[in-house]
Design an enzyme around this catalytic site. Structure first.
Site, short mmCIF file in Angstrom:
data_model
loop_
_atom_site.label_atom_id
_atom_site.label_comp_id
_atom_site.label_asym_id
_atom_site.label_seq_id
_atom_site.Cartn_x
_atom_site.Cartn_y
_atom_site.Cartn_z
N GLY A 211 0.83 -1.20 0.00
CA GLY A 211 0.00 0.00 0.00
C GLY A 211 0.86 1.24 0.00
N ASN A 212 0.30 2.37 0.36
CA ASN A 212 1.10 3.59 0.49
C ASN A 212 0.48 4.48 1.58
OD1 ASN A 212 -0.90 5.43 -0.78
ND2 ASN A 212 -0.50 4.13 -2.56
N HIS A 213 1.13 5.61 1.84
CA HIS A 213 0.73 6.43 2.99
C HIS A 213 -0.42 7.41 2.71
CE1 HIS A 213 3.85 4.95 5.53
NE2 HIS A 213 4.80 5.29 4.68
#
Ligand SMILES: Cc1cc2nc3c(=O)[nH]c(=O)nc-3n(C[C@H](O)[C@H](O)[C@H](O)COP(=O)(O)O)c2cc1C
Length: 401
Positions: A211-213
């Site tokens: 995923g990412n932030h």
């Protein structure tokens, strides 16, 4: 505006998160709201009437009947309220609400209420994931109620995952935003605005993902602003703890890039403006392991394959839509953003650089530059709500040209 002078009915059901309700009540009372608390009989195992009535400064009711031979009018309380909040909302209370199983004061009051209803579910991991809970939350959303999703973290049982009731500040903000959303400028009346937000999660195995932030804040601010200007908004969000309490915003939650792509193209054809602010994962694991991958070897290789490029596909299929993309860059920012504008057939691109302090993913603020093929405009560091206003002002000016 906010909650000052508002009549807030809080229904507490029997979950461990009931202990957090004291903070919610205290916050509302401090801000000048009138708070009436009701409880399910089971909630009394978790919190006392005494503490809740001390904080709300009103008697707390659990039963239909009083000891002195009178009854506690669920109808009166329901019609009194400007807003009703069910928090924590157990699996049981949720099920009863959506299926009309009216066997206690909370459900009878809920079923008599004409005001907006906010639901903050709180459950253990598997209860929250259970198909019946998902279905019941969906039904509640279909009834027009505002769901404040449970958050992820360590649960009282010791399990880790989604199920924790949203923090009192999050619930309070959702309600305050609702009371504050009295916009007057209806400049997007009659338009449909499609917005993507948040990250995507690409499954590695049943418990892990890439995923990412991205927090989703920018997309949710855009949705709120567009709706405030009178637009019909379709908001397609990847996993995000953001909430939106606006009847003109149709929220669709998805997980992976593939799901987001499919959802976007359910609505793209009818959109007048499409704003792609989601941070879509570029790659996903080629194979998703059926079982949790065990820690056997010293290294692990996961083969990744390219995800569909949602924005590029939107550009290719563009007919009448005004298409806005986002670029988050760390180097050669302007060049890369302008390249993306061309390559993906966009009408406008919003650039934010991770090199600017306060800009980008997790912050409440952002600092943007906007490019079209012929124009460039630079903006100061602002709250994401104000950035959303700048972006939509810019879009509206382009549409007038
Ligand atoms: C210690 C403990 C914690 C519980 N926490 C939850 C919870 O967080 N969410 C939930 O849905 N049920 C929870 N339950 C189960 C509910 O209390 C139970 O389903 C009860 O019937 C709910 O009644 P009510 O919805 O009328 O309050 C918990 C039970 C116990 C004993």
């Amino acid at each position: 505006m906010g909650v000052s002078g508002k009549k807030i009915l809080i229904a507490v059901s029997g979950g461990i998160a009931a202990y957090k309700i004291h903070f919610l009540i205290r916050g509302f009372v401090k801000k000048g709201a009138e708070v009436q608390v009701i409880m399910t009989p089971d909630a009394e195992h978790f919190v006392t009437k005494l503490s809740l009535s001390t904080l709300s400064k009103k008697p707390v009711y659990t039963d239909f009947y009083s000891d002195n031979g009178t009854w506690n009018s669920h109808v009166e309380m329901a019609l009194w309220a400007d807003v009703m909040i069910v928090a924590p909302c157990t699996a049981n209370t949720l099920a009863k609400m959506v299926h009309g199983m009216c066997d206690n004061l909370v459900i009878a009051t809920y079923m008599s209420a004409k005001c907006p209803v906010f639901i903050a579910p709180a459950m253990d991991l598997d209860m929250y994931q259970h198909p019946s809970t998902k279905q019941n939350l969906k039904l509640a959303e279909d009834y027009g109620h505002f769901i404040i999703p449970a958050e992820s973290g360590e649960l009282a049982s010791g399990l880790i995952g989604q199920g924790r009731m949203a923090e009192p500040e999050t619930i309070a903000k959702a309600v305050e935003d609702f009371f504050n959303s009295g916009h007057t400028n209806k400049s997007l009346e009659g338009k449909t605005v499609l917005i993507t937000a948040g990250p995507t999660y690409e499954a590695i195995d049943p418990v892990r993902f890439i995923g990412n932030h991205s927090s989703g804040k920018m997309g949710f601010s855009l949705a709120e602003e567009a709706s405030g200007r009178g637009a019909k908004v379709i908001l397609i969000s990847g996993p995000s703890s953001q909430v939106i309490n606006d009847k003109n915003v149709e929220l669709h939650r998805v997980t992976s890039a593939k799901e987001m792509l499919a959802k976007v193209f359910e609505f793209y054809e009818n959109a007048d403006i499409a704003i792609a602010s989601a941070a879509v994962a570029d790659y996903a694991p080629k194979e998703v392991a059926k079982e949790k991958i065990k820690k056997n070897d010293d290294s692990l290789t996961i083969e990744l394959i390219k995800n569909p490029d949602i924005l590029k596909t939107m550009g290719e299929k563009k007919s009448h839509q005004f298409l806005v993309g986002f670029a988050l860059e760390t180097q050669n920012e302007e060049e890369n953003a302008k390249g993306k504008l061309e390559k993906k057939n966009l009408d406008m691109i919003v650039l934010n650089s991770l090199r600017d302090e306060g800009a980008g993913f997790k912050n409440d603020t952002n600092k943007i530059k906007i490019f079209t093929r012929t124009e460039k405009k630079e903006f100061a560091l602002k709250s994401k709500d104000d950035v959303a206003k700048d972006i939509l002002n810019f879009v509206e000016n382009q549409l007038l040209k």
